[in-house]
Every structure is written in C-alpha cells, then in structure tokens.
Motif scaffolding. Structure first.
Motif, PDB file in Angstrom:
ATOM      1  N   THR A   1     -23.814  35.123   8.233  1.00 36.58           N
ATOM      2  CA  THR A   1     -22.957  33.934   8.131  1.00 36.58           C
ATOM      3  C   THR A   1     -21.466  34.286   8.102  1.00 36.58           C
ATOM      4  N   GLY A   2     -21.131  35.574   8.250  1.00 38.00           N
ATOM      5  CA  GLY A   2     -19.743  35.935   8.533  1.00 38.00           C
ATOM      6  C   GLY A   2     -18.862  36.356   7.379  1.00 38.00           C
ATOM      7  N   THR A   3     -19.434  36.790   6.272  1.00 37.10           N
ATOM      8  CA  THR A   3     -18.604  37.227   5.143  1.00 37.10           C
ATOM      9  C   THR A   3     -17.649  38.337   5.557  1.00 37.10           C
ATOM     10  N   PHE A   4     -18.173  39.351   6.256  1.00 37.40           N
ATOM     11  CA  PHE A   4     -17.345  40.490   6.656  1.00 37.40           C
ATOM     12  C   PHE A   4     -16.596  40.213   7.955  1.00 37.40           C
ATOM     13  N   THR A   5     -17.116  39.293   8.731  1.00 41.37           N
ATOM     14  CA  THR A   5     -16.395  38.834   9.924  1.00 41.37           C
ATOM     15  C   THR A   5     -15.030  38.279   9.536  1.00 41.37           C
ATOM     16  N   ARG A   6     -15.046  37.368   8.602  1.00 49.24           N
ATOM     17  CA  ARG A   6     -13.798  36.713   8.196  1.00 49.24           C
ATOM     18  C   ARG A   6     -12.863  37.679   7.475  1.00 49.24           C
ATOM     19  N   MET A   7     -13.447  38.640   6.747  1.00 50.25           N
ATOM     20  CA  MET A   7     -12.632  39.658   6.107  1.00 50.25           C
ATOM     21  C   MET A   7     -11.864  40.467   7.148  1.00 50.25           C
ATOM     22  N   ALA A   8     -12.557  40.854   8.215  1.00 49.27           N
ATOM     23  CA  ALA A   8     -11.909  41.627   9.280  1.00 49.27           C
ATOM     24  C   ALA A   8     -10.801  40.821   9.940  1.00 49.27           C
ATOM     25  N   CYS A   9     -11.048  39.536  10.153  1.00 47.88           N
ATOM     26  CA  CYS A   9     -10.034  38.684  10.780  1.00 47.88           C
ATOM     27  C   CYS A   9      -8.825  38.521   9.868  1.00 47.88           C
ATOM     28  N   GLN A  10      -9.076  38.316   8.595  1.00 45.71           N
ATOM     29  CA  GLN A  10      -7.984  38.147   7.647  1.00 45.71           C
ATOM     30  C   GLN A  10      -7.164  39.423   7.497  1.00 45.71           C
ATOM     31  N   ALA A  11      -7.754  40.565   7.891  1.00 44.94           N
ATOM     32  CA  ALA A  11      -7.036  41.840   7.869  1.00 44.94           C
ATOM     33  C   ALA A  11      -6.207  42.039   9.133  1.00 44.94           C
TER      34      ALA A  11
ATOM     35  N   VAL B   1     -21.835  43.297  -8.710  1.00 43.47           N
ATOM     36  CA  VAL B   1     -21.031  44.526  -8.733  1.00 43.47           C
ATOM     37  C   VAL B   1     -21.184  45.280  -7.422  1.00 43.47           C
ATOM     38  N   SER B   2     -22.415  45.385  -6.918  1.00 45.29           N
ATOM     39  CA  SER B   2     -22.668  46.094  -5.661  1.00 45.29           C
ATOM     40  C   SER B   2     -21.969  45.418  -4.495  1.00 45.29           C
ATOM     41  N   LEU B   3     -22.043  44.085  -4.463  1.00 42.84           N
ATOM     42  CA  LEU B   3     -21.431  43.354  -3.354  1.00 42.84           C
ATOM     43  C   LEU B   3     -19.915  43.527  -3.363  1.00 42.84           C
ATOM     44  N   GLN B   4     -19.303  43.463  -4.532  1.00 41.01           N
ATOM     45  CA  GLN B   4     -17.860  43.631  -4.615  1.00 41.01           C
ATOM     46  C   GLN B   4     -17.446  45.037  -4.204  1.00 41.01           C
ATOM     47  N   HIS B   5     -18.243  46.030  -4.565  1.00 37.70           N
ATOM     48  CA  HIS B   5     -17.946  47.401  -4.157  1.00 37.70           C
ATOM     49  C   HIS B   5     -18.072  47.554  -2.641  1.00 37.70           C
ATOM     50  N   LYS B   6     -19.070  46.927  -2.080  1.00 31.17           N
ATOM     51  CA  LYS B   6     -19.239  46.976  -0.623  1.00 31.17           C
ATOM     52  C   LYS B   6     -18.057  46.311   0.066  1.00 31.17           C
ATOM     53  N   ILE B   7     -17.641  45.154  -0.424  1.00 31.49           N
ATOM     54  CA  ILE B   7     -16.503  44.445   0.173  1.00 31.49           C
ATOM     55  C   ILE B   7     -15.237  45.301   0.114  1.00 31.49           C
ATOM     56  N   GLN B   8     -14.981  45.906  -1.030  1.00 39.39           N
ATOM     57  CA  GLN B   8     -13.793  46.747  -1.180  1.00 39.39           C
ATOM     58  C   GLN B   8     -13.833  47.936  -0.236  1.00 39.39           C
ATOM     59  N   THR B   9     -15.005  48.546  -0.100  1.00 43.09           N
ATOM     60  CA  THR B   9     -15.136  49.728   0.754  1.00 43.09           C
ATOM     61  C   THR B   9     -14.952  49.366   2.225  1.00 43.09           C
TER      62      THR B   9
END
Length: 466
Positions: free
Chosen positions: A300-310, A272-280
């Motif tokens: 390992t780039g979880t948020f890296t790839r999120m930024a790129c996909q945005a 739940v915490s991780l999903q909230h962090k990702i959404q924020t």
C-alpha cells in the motif's frame, strides 16, 4: 532509411498525420502537411494554451526539422519528455478512471473551441508528476459539422468497458487489455457483465445497446442519432455528458484483499521493528542519493511515499490491485510524484503489439537508480521457485542501487508459505543469499532489524554486471 542519431518510436506507425522519433535520445514529433489545418486551429483557437495551462496536455516547442526520412513534413515539435511510459493494463481502477475523466474533459474543452478528439485511445494518456496528461497533440482536430464522435466506440472499449468490469466484477479484469490492444470488445464486455449490463443505465446504453447496434449496423445507429440523420453539437455534448456521468459514478466495490493489511500486520513487525526498518530504509535512500526509485512489491506504499518525500520520483509495483489502488489514492491526496502500477514480478509485463515492439516490456523500460525490494525475496524464491541467482540478475538489470530485505526461513511469514508444501529450498539461507548477490552487487551495508530475524542490505551493482 536509417540516419545517424534518428530512432523511430515503434508504437507511432499507425497515425497518418505524423509520428514520434528520437534524436540524440530526445523525443520529437513530426507533423505531416495533412494535419496542418488541425494544428493551426489548435493554436489559433487558444485550446492548446488552455490545455497546457491546466496541465492536461503535454507542452511542446516548435523546432527545426531534422533530416528524417519521408516527404510531406509540415512542422516538427519537441514535446516534454515523459520519464516513464506506462500502459492502461498496468493502471489501477482510479488511475484508469482519472485518465478517462481527463479524456472527456479535454473533449468538452475542444468542443468549446470548434475542435474534437479524433481518437480517444487510452494509450494517448500518460502520468506525469502523479497526474494523467494527454501526450498526443495530433489527436485534436477540427470539428466537422453534424458528424458523430468517431472515437465513441474507442472510448467505450478502452475506458468504460474495463472500468465497468473492474467495478462490477473484479479489478483484475483490466488485464484483459493485454490481449485486446484496441480495448475490450463491447460484445465481450456485455457477456462478462451479465445482469449488470441491464441493471446499470450507463452499461445498458453504452455497452449493451452499443454492442447490439454494432452487430446489426453501426451506420444505422449513427443515422438514428437525430431525426434528420445529423449529429448536432448538442447531441455531441449530450453524449460526452452521459459518458462523464457514467465514469464519474463508478466506484471500486472491493476495498480489502489478502495483502492490503500487510504493512500493519503485527505478525511481521512490532512497532519498534517497523520504526527501525523505516529509519534504516530512509538512511539507505539518502546514501544512494535516490532520484528515480522502483519499489517492487510496494503493497500500500508506506516506503513508496517515504522515497518520494525524500526527493525521488517513484514507480511502485504490486500484483494486488487493491493495494495499488490504496497507494494511488493516498499519493493523489498527498500530491506526490508517484506512479503505482499493477504488476506481477513473476510474470511481468511483456513486449506486445505489432512485432512485439509496439508496447515495451517492463525490463525494456528499466532505468531506476535505486530499487526497493522489501519483504519480497521470500515470495519470489519460495512461492514462485525462482533461484536466488536469477533474482540477483533481475535486480541488477533494473537499477544501480538495491535496498533489499532478506526474510529467513524461520520467519512466521515464510513458515506460512511452506505450510502446505515440501521444503525444497535448502539454498535459501542468509549466507547463500549474501554469497549469490555478492556476484552482482557489492554489499555496502547490512542491518539486522531490531526485534526481528530479518536483515536489510544496501547494495551497489558491480560496474560490469549490467
């Protein structure tokens, strides 16, 4: 001679065939008359068109010459701009390997067109849209009959030796290239490889025997390449094929590190915490309208790839080469415009080379519009004793927007850092953090992560703080 609007590229003084300069901030390449036949062959042979179509060579346009200093100009070209210049000592294993394979593939194409790479510097390769690309058009020249590959030693020092050491010994050994700008000397590589120099055919031939021949006589080594002392095109192709096989067969033995499982560690975040962090974080990226993101401590780039996909182009930094390797491989699979680099933020890449200007420091290359600093502050403030004001200064120098996570002292990860040391960090509090960073940034938003004591902030640099 200094002319208005004309700025020389500090790393482009070694090539007698031309140099790079900037005019109005845009890059240009002057070609000297000495390189005329090579440049004309590149165009007439069809090699330039082939390489550009395959995205192996940066494209250019011929332009009118500017009033720049020096005589003997032949042409001026305007190459496509590379948004971020990185260096081989910042690349992970697979990044360096891909650059090496590109170099050899270009050499094979060049031979088909009666040309050759006159040098095989790893610094001639950059990354564009997540892929390696040759940026030095002038490194391609006419093939001289029966002449050995003059760039063989350079390729071995700047590509093969570090790859072998990263594969057989430790992925951190690529950092040796920071002190050896011309590549790792073959004798040093031979020593560091130890028994591996004998167990691997490619290391035995291209490192051990190559270095031994250099010790006695490089001329003697060249002359014995064929019976009559000539280096035939067949021998040339055999050498390139051998190097290609050597590089292609190398793998990184180490796949797990202390930090490579951090993003899935349940001690840091529940589902739940991780999903909230990702959404924020996704929401903050949208608010900042991020187009160029620096992800510091990317893991390992979880948020890296999120930024790129945005929609952002992302440079991802982490000091763990295994994490960077995993990020690079995943971004390559997904074909993302991401460049993962190995970097210790507490000891970032310095300016090195001639007069400390030839290779730029990290901060000399800064210019992101958004900086991500997630689960990072406590490592710098506690593990490396960096005061909060200095962290705020650093982030303000890097970018306009800051998405930062504060991890409090009673968090299990911070407690782990304090486990075997005295707690001297009385100023490491949420209140102190907000007050300190407010001097450099305006706090646009803050969010407490559900099920956690961690807090995410969206900040914007104050206009007078750069």
């Amino acid at each position: 001679m200094n002319l208005p609007g004309w700025v020389a590229e500090a790393s482009s003084f070694r090539d007698p065939n031309g140099y790079v300069y900037y005019w109005g901030g845009a890059p240009f390449r002057r070609i000297n008359k000495e390189h005329e036949k090579h440049y004309e062959r590149l165009l007439q042979s069809g090699l330039y068109e082939q390489l550009v179509q395959q995205r192996w060579l940066v494209p250019h346009q011929e332009v009118e010459a500017h009033s720049h200093p020096g005589d003997g100009a032949y042409k001026t070209i305007a190459p496509e701009r590379i948004p971020f210049i990185s260096y081989p000592y910042e690349w992970c294993f697979s990044g360096l390997k891909d650059a090496a394979m590109l170099t050899l593939n270009i050499q094979k194409k060049a031979l088909d067109c009666g040309m050759t790479l006159r040098d095989a510097s790893a610094y001639n390769i950059q990354f564009l849209h997540g892929r390696p690309i040759l940026i030095d058009t002038l490194s391609l020249g006419v093939l001289e009959k029966d002449q050995p590959w003059g760039a063989y030693r350079q390729f071995c020092q700047q590509f093969l030796a570090p790859l072998l050491l990263m594969s057989r010994r430790d992925p951190r050994l690529n950092q040796l290239c920071l002190t050896e700008l011309d590549g790792i000397p073959l004798r040093l590589a031979r020593t560091l490889l130890g028994r591996h120099a004998y167990l691997s055919w490619s290391a035995f031939v291209h490192i051990l025997l190559h270095s031994r021949c250099e010790e006695y006589s490089s001329v003697r080594f060249v002359k014995t390449a064929t019976r009559d002392g000539r280096f035939s095109e067949r021998a040339f192709r055999g050498l390139v094929d051998s190097l290609e096989s050597a590089v292609d067969n190398l793998t990184l033995k180490q796949s797990v590190s202390q930090w490579s499982n951090y993003s899935t560690d349940s001690a840091s975040y529940s589902d739940v915490s991780l999903q909230h962090k990702i959404q924020t974080v996704r929401h903050y990226l949208e608010r900042s309208q991020a187009r160029e993101v620096w992800d510091l401590g990317a893991n390992t780039g979880t948020f890296t790839r999120m930024a790129c996909q945005a929609g952002a182009r992302v440079i991802a930094f982490d000091q763990d080469p295994i994490c960077v390797e995993a990020n690079y491989r995943q971004c390559k699979i997904e074909r993302l415009d991401v460049l993962p680099l190995v970097l210790n933020l507490a000891n970032p890449t310095p300016a090195i080379g001639w007069q400390n200007r030839e290779r730029r420091s990290l901060l000399q290359r800064a210019g992101a519009d958004t900086v991500l600093a997630l689960a990072l502050i406590h490592h710098l403030a506690i593990s490396h004793n960096v005061p909060l004001p200095m962290l705020a200064d650093l982030f303000a120098e890097m970018g306009v927007w800051l998405i930062v996570e504060f991890v409090p002292k009673d968090d299990p990860k911070v407690q782990l850092l304090l486990q075997n040391r005295e707690d001297i960090f009385s100023h490491y509090t949420l209140q102190e953090f907000e007050g300190t960073f407010s001097r450099r940034f305006t706090i646009e938003d803050r969010t407490s992560i559900i099920g956690s004591k961690r807090t995410l902030f969206l900040m914007r640099r104050r206009s007078a703080c750069r």
